[in-house]
Write a protein that holds these residues in place. Structure first.
Motif, short mmCIF file in Angstrom:
data_model
loop_
_atom_site.label_atom_id
_atom_site.label_comp_id
_atom_site.label_asym_id
_atom_site.label_seq_id
_atom_site.Cartn_x
_atom_site.Cartn_y
_atom_site.Cartn_z
N ASP A 39 9.59 8.49 9.98
CA ASP A 39 9.49 8.39 8.69
C ASP A 39 8.74 6.83 8.38
N VAL A 40 8.60 6.66 7.04
CA VAL A 40 8.32 5.22 6.67
C VAL A 40 9.55 4.54 6.77
N ALA A 41 9.62 3.06 6.63
CA ALA A 41 10.88 2.42 6.73
C ALA A 41 11.81 2.68 5.52
N SER A 75 0.76 22.00 14.40
CA SER A 75 0.45 21.89 12.97
C SER A 75 0.89 23.12 12.23
N PRO A 76 1.56 22.80 11.21
CA PRO A 76 2.13 21.75 10.60
C PRO A 76 3.16 21.01 11.07
N PRO A 77 3.38 19.85 11.25
CA PRO A 77 4.59 18.89 11.82
C PRO A 77 5.78 19.64 11.75
N ARG A 78 6.72 19.36 12.60
CA ARG A 78 8.25 19.58 12.07
C ARG A 78 8.75 18.30 10.99
N ALA A 79 10.10 18.89 10.41
CA ALA A 79 10.35 18.01 9.47
C ALA A 79 10.61 16.56 10.07
N GLY A 80 11.15 16.37 11.11
CA GLY A 80 11.54 15.16 11.55
C GLY A 80 10.21 14.43 12.47
N ASN A 81 8.92 15.11 12.31
CA ASN A 81 7.69 14.51 12.90
C ASN A 81 8.11 15.02 14.43
N PHE A 82 8.97 14.06 15.10
CA PHE A 82 8.96 14.28 16.66
C PHE A 82 10.16 14.68 17.16
N GLU A 83 10.22 15.62 18.51
CA GLU A 83 11.77 15.66 18.85
C GLU A 83 11.97 14.65 19.77
N GLY A 84 12.95 13.88 19.35
CA GLY A 84 13.57 12.68 20.29
C GLY A 84 12.38 11.47 19.85
N ALA A 85 12.74 10.56 20.72
CA ALA A 85 11.86 9.72 20.37
C ALA A 85 10.42 9.50 21.25
N ASP A 98 10.90 13.18 2.72
CA ASP A 98 9.88 13.11 3.85
C ASP A 98 8.50 12.59 3.52
N HIS A 99 8.18 11.81 4.22
CA HIS A 99 6.96 11.36 4.10
C HIS A 99 5.44 11.96 3.78
N LYS A 100 5.87 13.23 4.70
CA LYS A 100 4.60 14.07 4.63
C LYS A 100 4.73 14.95 3.27
N ARG A 101 5.89 15.40 2.77
CA ARG A 101 5.89 16.00 1.46
C ARG A 101 5.47 14.91 0.28
N ILE A 102 5.97 13.82 0.52
CA ILE A 102 5.48 12.93 -0.42
C ILE A 102 4.08 12.57 -0.56
N GLY A 103 3.56 12.81 0.49
CA GLY A 103 1.94 12.60 0.58
C GLY A 103 1.48 13.57 0.06
N ILE A 104 1.85 14.96 -0.09
CA ILE A 104 1.53 15.98 -0.70
C ILE A 104 1.84 16.09 -2.13
N LEU A 105 2.77 15.41 -2.50
CA LEU A 105 3.11 15.17 -4.07
C LEU A 105 2.25 14.17 -4.65
N TYR A 106 1.98 13.14 -3.72
CA TYR A 106 0.55 12.30 -4.14
C TYR A 106 -0.65 12.97 -4.25
N MET A 107 -1.04 13.79 -3.32
CA MET A 107 -2.22 14.65 -3.42
C MET A 107 -2.43 15.14 -4.43
N HIS A 123 18.26 8.36 9.35
CA HIS A 123 18.10 9.16 10.70
C HIS A 123 16.67 8.59 11.18
N HIS A 124 15.93 7.92 10.47
CA HIS A 124 14.71 7.59 11.20
C HIS A 124 14.65 6.36 11.73
N PHE A 125 15.54 5.70 11.86
CA PHE A 125 15.87 4.50 12.65
C PHE A 125 16.53 4.64 13.97
N THR A 126 16.05 4.15 14.96
CA THR A 126 16.74 4.30 16.20
C THR A 126 18.08 3.49 16.47
N ASP A 127 18.19 2.30 15.55
CA ASP A 127 19.74 1.77 15.89
C ASP A 127 19.71 0.91 14.67
#
Lengths: 314, 542, 215
Positions: B105-107, B507-517, B25-34, C13-17
């Motif tokens: 997440d990040v790519a 706040s704080p965000p959920r694990a997958g950031n957003f629900e759906g797109a 999770d990019h958010k947790r990695i951010g905190i590890l960096y912090m 999971h984080h990619f749409t397709d």
């Protein structure tokens, strides 16, 4: 104007100093003007447009290309003026006048030495005549150093594999500090020297006069002067503490163990040998970093140093 | 309005130390960096205080010249390679950037975690060097001194080399993320300016850092094997090292400042509740700085013996770095005009940035000027200029950003009174420490000096008092921010009524950031069109 | 291959397709290749600077490199780039066996390259044509000939490490392919490795004339 100059800048000891200072003053006042402007406007906005409602709704505005162009063009013009001005002074700082006298400067850990065409040498003290352009041809024996005289507004790195050049023309007599400004290790912050600017006739006398103790000066006192002048004090203490090299306190007659395991007693010959070929016999426990003074110190200087060391009893 | 912490969020969706060390999770990695980066900041700060303490007197107080040389080298190396370069991109970029563009997440999440582990390895090498002989070359590693000294040069070079890879991978990850993972419908000109800044930074990280890598590798080979390319005794050229080094390290100062400018753009817009003035000018000036930054490395070498022609060209180009920075400052001021300004703590940091960074910028012009730089090069003027830009600029921005996003990261608010006291302490302490160093510099006090002539003692003492005030300020921040994590009042999803997308999550965000797109409903700075409420998805469109 | 196109096993999971994922991977790899170019770029700069300072020495020293071995290696690497491309093509057509054959061919050619490099290196080490302070060969006119060999060993050495890395990754691809991890729908890793391998080839195509064919 003059009070800000003396707050910020050291005395103007060379022909280029006033030019450099004038440009510094120009940038200083322009910067101050804009800085006060930016700060005042920011503070004014913070007070005038303080948030008054809960939502803090703001009105739309029109982008202003004219405004953007204005504050791109005006700074650009000012910056170009500064560039051209600085460029002209830089050229003057770098073109050595044809009638310059040349002095060879050598930087090494951690002192400066100066060689004149006439054969005179100096350590830690650069003696020059006033009102005469002086060209410095500089090189280093070890790492990179940098030759800096704040009062003359000159600085140039001193490199181990090539010569670098700088020049100045002193406008007043007196003594001015030389600093090393490129980090060169333990003694970097004490790699100081002095430029001694003399009237032309006194300089001519100085150049002719040999070395040796002055009138009424004993060999011991002369040695004490050489001890500081040649920067021996950078590495050798007088109070018994261990520095880069062994202390001079009680050195004469002391028995020292050499790095090859032998033991010697410090006498006149050992001191002389250590000054001229320092790598020959070294006291155990010290790095082999002592530079040779061959060609820098004359016999009378060494005699003076020996007399001085003899006087330093426990 | 009372807020509560959501039941499930990224901090508690999995527990145990393994869930942190293996997280993607990019958010947790951010905190590890912090954790790592802030610890490095603390370490570098301790060295800074030791230096200022020693400099109170020209004689020995705490340490001899050798120790002092190690202390200033470690202060520089830790602060630059371990703290300021990774700070904003790796902590806030990691945490906020994907949220801002509506990505989950990040790519490359695995690469992201790997970057953190690489950082930790670099950190370990640096600590190893600290305990095996230290380092006394300064952070610039100039040859031939770095080739001769007996201190632990190899471990520290390895550390910087390894940290470089961490930086490259982070940059690569962010570029791809910003290109490919934006929310559907989000165009480049709808990106928050922080994202633009992170993007420009990532470009420099990717383009400049490999050159540092090869330079440090060559220096290591020089020391270990003796390949002879920087060693004057073997026909090598020590000045070539300086060119290679600054080819990276000058762009690197823009790695340090650009993301800070991005944060300031966010803070000014949010706390002025105003559409940002000159959006495109600010966005493109980031790219302009990134590009010009590659062409000016020689201005570190005006007195190094490089050719006069080179010096003139480098000076000319240097002035063009000043212009985009000026554009940003003026656009920020124009944004405040007719705004609705609220002086909350993050805004106070932003205003500090504006004032201190201006001073850093103006003194940069002084140093870019050829004739004056001859006098000021390698004096305290340079030290002070650098700190005005890096501490007055970047560090103000980091702390502004941390205060701004702290309620988003932890869901809880810090003590506002203490926070304001801290800003004042840091602002005053900083100026006391560093303004006087400009004067010392113009008077001719060289940098990296263990001892000095008695005429400078008063100013050195004054400067040291300022350092102490700053130290107290940072300690205070550490205390109330950590306190807020556990005991702070729940902040709610959007405490600042901001319009960028990260505030649309709880706040704080959920694990997958957003629900759906995530869908784009308004631009990042549409304060003239939308009234943001301090609640989830409750915007009234006017 | 029973997965639906919407949620294939390889889609994170984080990619749409799958398209977005493949595009991201490709862009990421191109940026990575860019950093590789810059890494070598530093060394090319170093080469250019010292050659411009010592043109005669470089010319004299280059005569001691074996052009035939270098030329053979150039051909070997170009052919290996071809087999790599054919491996990708085969996977696109779903011919897994062919992919394995072509990948194995690439690994074999890479090994041939390294073996020839080994003979070149050991000959130079034997003669003392070595970098920096290890240099003890006599018979090259000009100042500091050891710098030529510093450049030679650094640049071909770094390139050699990249070939070794390629061998490791392609071997891993062979194992994955034989386990059936790839399909005409998903072969991104093979494609990415192909791009990397072409870059390694390309760098050698620059190194060969710069060292072996100084005019």
């Amino acid at each position: 104007m003059d009070t800000t100059r003396s707050l910020f800048l050291p005395p103007q000891g060379s022909t280029v100093a006033s030019d450099v200072d004038a440009l510094f003053g120009f940038i200083f006042w322009i910067s101050l003007f804009f800085f006060v402007g930016v700060t005042a406007i920011t503070v004014y906005f913070c007070i005038k447009y303080k948030r008054k409602s809960e939502t803090g709704q703001t009105t739309p505005y029109v982008e202003s290309l004219a405004l953007e162009i204005t504050w791109i063009v005006i700074p650009t013009i000012l910056l170009m003026v500064i560039f051209v001005w600085g460029f002209q002074d830089f050229v003057r700082l770098h073109i050595v006048p044809a009638n310059s006298m040349e002095i060879k400067v050598t930087g090494q850990k951690w002192f400066w030495s100066f060689n004149y065409d006439e054969g005179a040498t100096g350590v830690g003290e650069l003696v020059v005549p006033v009102g005469q352009p002086v060209k410095l041809l500089m090189s280093s024996k070890d790492v990179i150093h940098s030759f800096f005289v704040p009062a003359f507004r000159i600085k140039m790195d001193v490199l181990p594999n090539r010569y670098t050049i700088t020049w100045f023309e002193a406008t007043m007599t007196g003594e001015f500090e030389i600093y090393c400004t490129e980090f060169c290790g333990k003694g970097h912050s004490e790699m100081w020297g002095t430029v001694k600017v003399l009237p032309k006739d006194e300089f001519a006398k100085w150049l002719e006069a040999g070395s040796g103790p002055g009138e009424g000066e004993s060999m011991k006192e002369y040695g004490a002067r050489m001890f500081v002048k040649n920067a021996c004090n950078t590495c050798h203490s007088l109070d018994g503490s261990k520095n880069v090299g062994p202390t001079f306190q009680g050195l004469f007659g002391r028995r020292e163990v050499m790095s090859d395991g032998t033991t010697i007693t410090v006498d006149e010959n050992y001191i002389r040998e250590s000054i001229l070929s320092p790598m020959a016999k070294q006291v155990v426990g010290y790095d082999p970093v002592m530079p040779t003074y061959q060609g820098i110190l004359k016999d009378v200087d060494i005699d003076g140093l020996i007399a001085y060391i003899k006087s330093l009893e426990n | 309005m009372e807020h509560t912490i959501p039941e499930k969020h990224y901090l508690n969706e999995a527990t145990g130390w393994k869930s942190w060390l293996m997280t993607l999770d990019h958010k947790r990695i951010g905190i590890l960096y912090m954790i790592m980066v802030m610890f490095s900041f603390f370490l570098g700060g301790v060295f800074a205080l030791l230096l200022r303490w020693e400099l109170i007197s020209p004689d020995k107080i705490l340490m001899g010249p050798e120790m002092y040389n190690q202390a200033f080298s470690l202060h520089g190396i830790i602060m630059i390679f371990l703290f300021i370069i990774p700070s904003i991109p790796a902590i806030l970029g990691n945490f906020v950037m994907p949220l801002m563009i509506g990505a989950k997440d990040v790519a490359f999440p695995r690469l992201n975690l790997a970057s953190w582990y690489i950082y930790v390895i670099g950190f370990c090498f640096a600590v190893y060097a600290l305990f095996t002989g230290g380092i006394d070359t300064g952070w610039t590693f100039y040859t031939p001194y770095s080739n001769e000294t007996t201190t632990a040069v190899i471990p520290i070079l390895t550390a910087a080399f390894v940290l470089g890879f961490s930086s490259i991978f982070t940059g690569l990850n962010f570029i791809v993320t910003i290109h490919k993972l934006r929310a559907p419908g989000m165009t480049w000109f709808q990106l928050p300016l922080f994202v633009w800044a992170i993007y420009a930074t990532a470009l420099i990280q990717v383009l400049a850092t490999p050159v540092l890598g090869i330079t440090l590798a060559l220096l290591m080979l020089e020391r270990v094997v003796g390949i002879g390319i920087f060693d004057p005794a073997m026909g090598g050229d020590p000045v070539l090292f300086q060119h290679f080094f600054w080819f990276y390290s000058h762009p690197a100062v823009y790695i340090m400042i650009l993301p800070g400018m991005g944060i300031i753009s966010e803070l000014i817009a949010t706390f002025s509740h105003r559409r940002i003035f000159g959006y495109k000018f600010i966005a493109f000036s980031s790219l302009g700085i990134a590009f010009t930054g590659f062409l000016v490395w020689g201005h570190h070498m005006f007195v190094s013996g490089q050719s006069d022609l080179a010096a003139v060209i480098f000076s000319f180009l240097t002035f063009f770095v000043g212009i985009p920075s000026g554009i940003k400052i003026l656009n920020w001021m124009a944004t405040m005009y007719k705004g609705s300004i609220s002086l909350d703590t993050p805004m106070l940091w932003a205003l500090s940035f504006l004032i201190l960074f201006s001073i850093g910028g103006f003194t940069g012009i002084v140093l870019g000027t050829l004739s004056i730089d001859v006098h000021l090069h390698d004096t305290y003027f340079v030290v002070s200029h650098f700190h005005y830009v890096m501490v007055g600029g970047t560090v103000m921005a980091i702390f502004g950003g941390l205060h701004y996003w702290w309620p988003k990261i932890w869901g809880r608010m810090y003590n506002e009174t203490l926070a304001r006291i801290a800003v004042v302490l840091i602002f005053v302490g900083f100026n006391v420490t560093f303004f006087v160093q400009f004067i010392m510099g113009t008077q001719g006090m060289p940098r990296r000096y263990y001892t000095y002539l008695p005429q400078f003692q008063g100013m050195h003492g004054f400067s040291s008092i300022g350092a102490l005030i700053m130290g107290v300020g940072f300690l205070l921040i550490g205390i109330y921010l950590i306190h807020a994590i556990f005991k702070g009042k729940p902040a709610g999803p959007n405490p600042w009524r901001a319009l960028t997308m990260e505030w649309e999550t709880p706040s704080p965000p959920r694990a997958g950031n957003f629900e759906g797109a995530q869908r784009l409903t308004h631009g990042p700075y549409d304060y003239d069109k939308v009234v943001p409420e301090n609640a989830l998805k409750q915007y009234k469109t006017l | 291959m029973n997965q639906t196109t919407a949620h294939p096993a390889h889609l994170q999971h984080h990619f749409t397709d799958a398209h977005q994922q493949a595009e991201s991977a490709k862009l990421g790899l191109w940026i990575f290749l860019l950093t590789e170019v810059l890494l070598f770029g530093g060394l090319f700069c170093f080469y250019a600077i010292y050659r411009s300072w010592n043109p005669d020495m470089f010319h004299n020293a280059h005569a001691f490199l074996n052009v035939w071995m270098g030329a053979t290696n150039t051909v070997v690497l170009i052919v290996s780039s071809l087999t790599m491309a054919l491996a990708i093509r085969s996977m696109q057509l779903g011919r897994r066996k062919h992919t394995i054959v072509f990948l194995s061919g690439t690994v074999f050619l890479a090994c041939v390259f390294m073996v020839i490099k080994y003979f070149e290196y050991s000959h130079k080490i034997h003669l003392g044509q070595l970098p920096g302070k290890w240099y003890f060969f006599e018979g090259i006119a000009g100042t500091n000939p050891h710098i030529f060999f510093s450049a030679y060993f650094l640049m071909t050495g770094l390139h050699g490490f990249h070939v070794l890395g390629g061998i490791a990754v392609i071997t891993w691809l062979i194992i994955k392919t034989s386990r059936g991890s790839f399909s005409p729908e998903y072969y991104t890793p093979i494609e990415m490795t192909g791009l990397y391998w072409h870059l390694v080839d390309l760098i050698w195509i620059f190194l060969f004339p710069l060292f072996y064919l100084i005019g």
